[in-house]
Write an enzyme that holds these catalytic residues in place. Structure first.
Site, PDB file in Angstrom:
ATOM      1  N   GLU A  91       0.848  -1.375   0.083  1.00  0.00           N
ATOM      2  CA  GLU A  91       0.140   0.115  -0.187  1.00  0.00           C
ATOM      3  C   GLU A  91       1.005   1.147   0.173  1.00  0.00           C
ATOM      4  OE1 GLU A  91      -3.885  -1.656   2.154  1.00  0.00           O
ATOM      5  OE2 GLU A  91      -2.448  -0.822   3.569  1.00  0.00           O
ATOM      6  N   CYS A 345      -0.691   6.768   9.922  1.00  0.00           N
ATOM      7  CA  CYS A 345       0.338   6.263  10.654  1.00  0.00           C
ATOM      8  C   CYS A 345       0.285   5.137  11.286  1.00  0.00           C
ATOM      9  CB  CYS A 345       1.055   7.453  11.444  1.00  0.00           C
ATOM     10  SG  CYS A 345       2.905   6.892  12.132  1.00  0.00           S
TER      11      CYS A 345
END
Length: 371
Positions: A91, A345
């Protein structure tokens, strides 16, 4: 036979030289593919006749396939799911900013809309950080340099990418040679990104940090510190046992003395683990002799994979105040982006059972860090 990506620069140059072909044609090939990702080699004009059979026999414009693009509800974040030639998935995340909306030194910031691409360097990760979804995948394999660059090619079809951050899946410095080659390609024609707009994040691979400043000067270095003392680091980052905090700080001091650049310190805020006032003072004392920017990162929940909780806004602000007021350390709080699409994150992880990329799914076309 597995074809190599045209963006595997070292392999491409070696094949050209072996065949007696001038390597000056490589940038024009890259430019054409960047503008026409699904091109046929014969469509590229003005190449020597010997180039075409070589490209057809050994290289593909893209070895990866863009399977899906998932946009956040606020429209500022897009998560790209890519399938590699091996069948594995990675990704990458596009984050859009408008710097005119912020302020710097009390004045409006210059600039305008821009996009940062968060790039993956490995399938999975062997670092095993307890707060990171990618670590739960384990380590599968390293990406080739061309597979890293292809993330930028795919993303460039969606947005004008200005900055690159190696903060996606994997530990970049554990895939050192491919990382360096990919960055060299990204900073050459036709991409021509400035090294100062490329940031490599690491948990602290000391021997690689020592090499990086010489192999790619002017690069931004970000260190995932996440704790001010070795004991806490080892609890939440098992790999830290191999890189003692004292030796890491020595390496960062040498890096900074040689590069004369700020170092970015990433610090994830975990409630009751590393977010107390004493931890802020410990971190301030650890960093007070460095030129750094500390980026406090709100923890992004990852379902049943973690026992951690997000620090309260009050704690984050208090932590920031200690670093700023007591130690005069520039400290920012990372804006939450892409959390609703698991693109924030620490949230990048691919469930291979749910991410099957069939031919019907395939799409044919498709922070700023403070200085």
């Amino acid at each position: 036979m597995a074809y190599r990506s045209i963006f595997d620069g070292t392999e491409l140059r070696a094949e050209f030289e072996k065949s007696g072909i001038n390597t000056r044609f490589i940038p024009s090939i890259w430019k054409h593919v960047l503008q026409n990702p699904n091109c046929k080699w014969e469509e590229i004009p003005s190449l020597p006749s010997t180039v075409y059979p070589l490209l057809n026999s050994k290289f593909k414009p893209l070895t990866s396939t863009l399977c899906s693009v998932t946009d956040s509800t606020d429209g500022v974040t897009s998560k790209l799911l890519l399938q590699l030639q091996s069948g594995a998935f990675v990704e990458a995340v596009i984050m859009r900013y408008d710097t005119r909306l912020g302020r710097y030194g009390g004045k409006p910031r210059p600039g305008g809309p821009r996009s940062t691409l968060c790039v993956s360097s490995q399938v999975g990760c062997k670092m095993g950080c307890k707060f990171c979804a990618t670590g739960s995948m384990g380590f599968k394999n390293n990406l080739l340099a061309g597979e890293i660059v292809e993330q930028l090619v795919h993303a460039s079809c969606i947005s004008n990418i200005r900055n690159i951050v190696f903060m996606g899946m994997g530990e970049p410095l554990n895939n050192y040679m491919a990382l360096v080659e990919a960055i060299r390609t990204m900073t050459r024609s036709p991409f021509q990104l400035s090294p100062r707009r490329v940031t490599v994040s690491t948990v602290g691979i000391i021997h690689a940090i020592n090499k990086l400043q010489y192999d790619i000067p002017n690069l931004n270095l970000a260190v995932s510190l996440h704790a001010p003392v070795q004991d806490i680091r080892c609890q939440i980052m098992p790999a830290a046992r191999a890189f003692p905090l004292e030796k890491l700080m020595d390496a960062l001091r040498v890096y900074q003395n040689n590069s004369q650049q700020k170092i970015f310190i990433e610090y994830i805020m975990l409630d009751g683990v590393n977010d107390e006032e004493q931890h802020a003072h410990q971190l301030g004392k650890l960093l007070e002799t460095f030129e750094v920017v500390v980026n406090l990162i709100p923890f992004n929940p990852i379902g049943d994979l973690s026992r951690f909780r997000t620090s309260s806004e009050v704690k984050v602000n208090s932590f920031q105040k200690v670093l700023r007021s007591t130690y005069n350390i520039r400290t920012t709080v990372r804006k939450q982006m892409g959390q609703d699409i698991s693109g924030a994150c620490g949230q990048l992880a691919v469930n291979l059972q749910e991410k099957i990329c069939t031919s019907a799914d395939r799409l044919a076309d498709i922070e700023d860090l403070p200085l």
